[in-house]
Design a protein around this motif. Sequence first.
Motif, short mmCIF file in Angstrom:
data_model
loop_
_atom_site.label_atom_id
_atom_site.label_comp_id
_atom_site.label_asym_id
_atom_site.label_seq_id
_atom_site.Cartn_x
_atom_site.Cartn_y
_atom_site.Cartn_z
N GLN A 20 60.18 -3.77 51.40
CA GLN A 20 61.36 -4.22 50.69
C GLN A 20 61.53 -3.49 49.36
OE1 GLN A 20 61.81 -8.43 50.17
NE2 GLN A 20 60.75 -8.88 52.07
N SER A 21 60.47 -3.38 48.62
CA SER A 21 60.58 -2.86 47.27
C SER A 21 59.35 -2.01 46.97
CB SER A 21 60.68 -4.01 46.27
OG SER A 21 60.96 -3.54 44.99
N PRO A 22 59.42 -0.71 47.19
CA PRO A 22 58.25 0.15 47.02
C PRO A 22 57.61 0.04 45.64
CG PRO A 22 60.00 1.31 48.14
CD PRO A 22 60.59 0.02 47.68
N GLN A 23 58.41 -0.29 44.62
CA GLN A 23 57.84 -0.42 43.27
C GLN A 23 57.86 -1.88 42.82
OE1 GLN A 23 60.79 2.30 42.03
NE2 GLN A 23 59.38 4.00 41.81
N GLY A 24 59.00 -2.49 42.86
CA GLY A 24 59.08 -3.93 42.65
C GLY A 24 58.82 -4.40 41.24
N ASP A 28 55.03 1.28 35.95
CA ASP A 28 54.01 2.23 35.51
C ASP A 28 54.34 2.62 34.07
OD1 ASP A 28 52.33 4.40 34.98
OD2 ASP A 28 52.36 5.07 37.07
N LEU A 29 53.79 1.89 33.12
CA LEU A 29 54.15 2.08 31.72
C LEU A 29 53.73 3.45 31.20
CD1 LEU A 29 53.28 -1.44 30.26
CD2 LEU A 29 55.53 -0.51 30.81
N ALA A 30 52.63 3.98 31.73
CA ALA A 30 52.18 5.30 31.28
C ALA A 30 53.23 6.36 31.60
CB ALA A 30 50.85 5.65 31.94
N LYS A 31 53.80 6.30 32.81
CA LYS A 31 54.83 7.26 33.18
C LYS A 31 56.16 6.96 32.49
CE LYS A 31 53.02 8.40 37.78
NZ LYS A 31 53.31 8.40 39.24
N ALA A 32 56.47 5.67 32.36
CA ALA A 32 57.74 5.29 31.75
C ALA A 32 57.82 5.72 30.29
CB ALA A 32 57.94 3.79 31.87
N ASN A 33 56.70 5.70 29.62
CA ASN A 33 56.70 5.96 28.18
C ASN A 33 56.36 7.40 27.82
OD1 ASN A 33 57.39 3.30 27.46
ND2 ASN A 33 55.27 2.63 27.73
N PRO A 35 57.07 11.13 26.72
CA PRO A 35 58.15 11.63 25.85
C PRO A 35 59.22 12.38 26.64
CG PRO A 35 56.14 12.92 25.59
CD PRO A 35 55.77 11.75 26.43
N ASP A 36 60.44 12.37 26.10
CA ASP A 36 61.57 13.10 26.69
C ASP A 36 61.83 12.69 28.13
OD1 ASP A 36 61.86 14.62 24.30
OD2 ASP A 36 60.25 15.94 24.98
N THR A 37 61.64 11.41 28.42
CA THR A 37 61.86 10.90 29.77
C THR A 37 62.99 9.88 29.76
OG1 THR A 37 59.54 11.22 30.39
CG2 THR A 37 60.81 9.66 31.70
N LEU A 38 63.98 10.10 30.62
CA LEU A 38 65.08 9.16 30.76
C LEU A 38 64.65 8.06 31.72
CD1 LEU A 38 68.11 9.02 29.79
CD2 LEU A 38 68.70 9.83 32.09
N LYS A 39 64.72 6.84 31.29
CA LYS A 39 64.23 5.70 32.07
C LYS A 39 65.39 5.04 32.81
CE LYS A 39 60.92 4.95 28.32
NZ LYS A 39 61.50 6.07 27.51
N TYR A 71 62.20 8.89 34.73
CA TYR A 71 61.31 7.89 35.32
C TYR A 71 62.22 6.88 36.00
CZ TYR A 71 58.36 3.83 35.97
OH TYR A 71 57.70 2.76 36.53
N VAL A 72 62.08 6.73 37.32
CA VAL A 72 62.92 5.80 38.06
C VAL A 72 62.07 4.66 38.60
CG1 VAL A 72 64.63 7.54 38.69
CG2 VAL A 72 62.69 7.13 40.21
N HIS A 73 62.65 3.48 38.59
CA HIS A 73 61.96 2.29 39.10
C HIS A 73 62.98 1.46 39.86
CE1 HIS A 73 58.76 -0.80 39.09
NE2 HIS A 73 59.79 -1.63 39.15
N ALA A 74 62.57 0.91 41.01
CA ALA A 74 63.49 0.16 41.85
C ALA A 74 62.99 -1.24 42.13
CB ALA A 74 63.71 0.90 43.17
N LEU A 75 63.83 -2.22 41.87
CA LEU A 75 63.62 -3.59 42.35
C LEU A 75 64.65 -3.79 43.45
CD1 LEU A 75 62.12 -6.29 42.05
CD2 LEU A 75 63.91 -7.01 40.47
#
Length: 286
Positions: A20-24, A28-33, A35-39, A71-75
């Motif tokens: 249903q939700s591969p990330q949910g 992953d705060l290390a990847k999300a934070n 530098p120079d990353t659009l969240k 950095y992409v995250h999906a719920l």
Amino acid sequence: MKTLLTAVALFLSALPLAAQSPQGDKVDLAKANQPDTLKVLFVGNSYTFMWDVPGQLQAMAAKGPLKKKLYVHALTWGGQTLDFYWRQIEKKAPTGNVENLLDAVKWDVVVLQRWANDKVEEVVPKFAELIKSKNPESKILLYAWGGADKMDQEAKPPEKVMESHLKAAELTGATVVPVAWAWYQFRVNHPGVQDVADDGWHPGKVRAYMTASALYATLFHASPIGVPFRQWQTWAPPEGKGMGKVTEEEAADLQKLAWDAVVRHSNDPFFIEMRKSLKPVPVRPE
């Protein structure tokens, strides 16, 4: 139709959570934070995750001329609506709770995907208020497919779905990603060509690729035409054995359709200004 939609929603809801939700619910705060990353946060269901629209957008941004790091995250729980996610927020549920994700990361972009009987004019303003309370600088994108079932295989102008999304955007300042117009033009240009996943229900790779291309165009105010991205990992069973793929010719066609749809139908001020110099074109070719 309502009974059929309910049955499909129940079927998808019964799928394993990983499907249903591969990330949910875990970020992953290390990847999300980094530098120079659009969240970018996606909230939706299997229409978003099956062909990995978030991953496609991430790859397009990285491989295109802009070389943007996302950095992409999906719920994206199968069969669920925006209204369902709002109820999870109201219940302060430990899972499927968008507010927890909004608290975890300062998202630059939040992408909302409606489903079935979602009344976007009612539920999107609730999300918009919450999103802006966490980060006033967040950009909200609403993407409109077309119908929520196989009936949209017919080439019909998507005025109804666009009207509701544009109304929600007017109330919230959100930007509508007019994928439905790209899909409509594809149906006009390619009569008889179907775009349904192997499960017989979900849209196929054409609309997923057009969606990612339209998101790219909307987010970066740049054409996706020529972006060298044509193959990606998916959760679509079993077509391509976990791979999505379009040919160079297909990619060029779908990128152009997505770009034209965004330029001619987006409510973004950038594209509204661009349209002033465009000549009207017939929707159906002569």
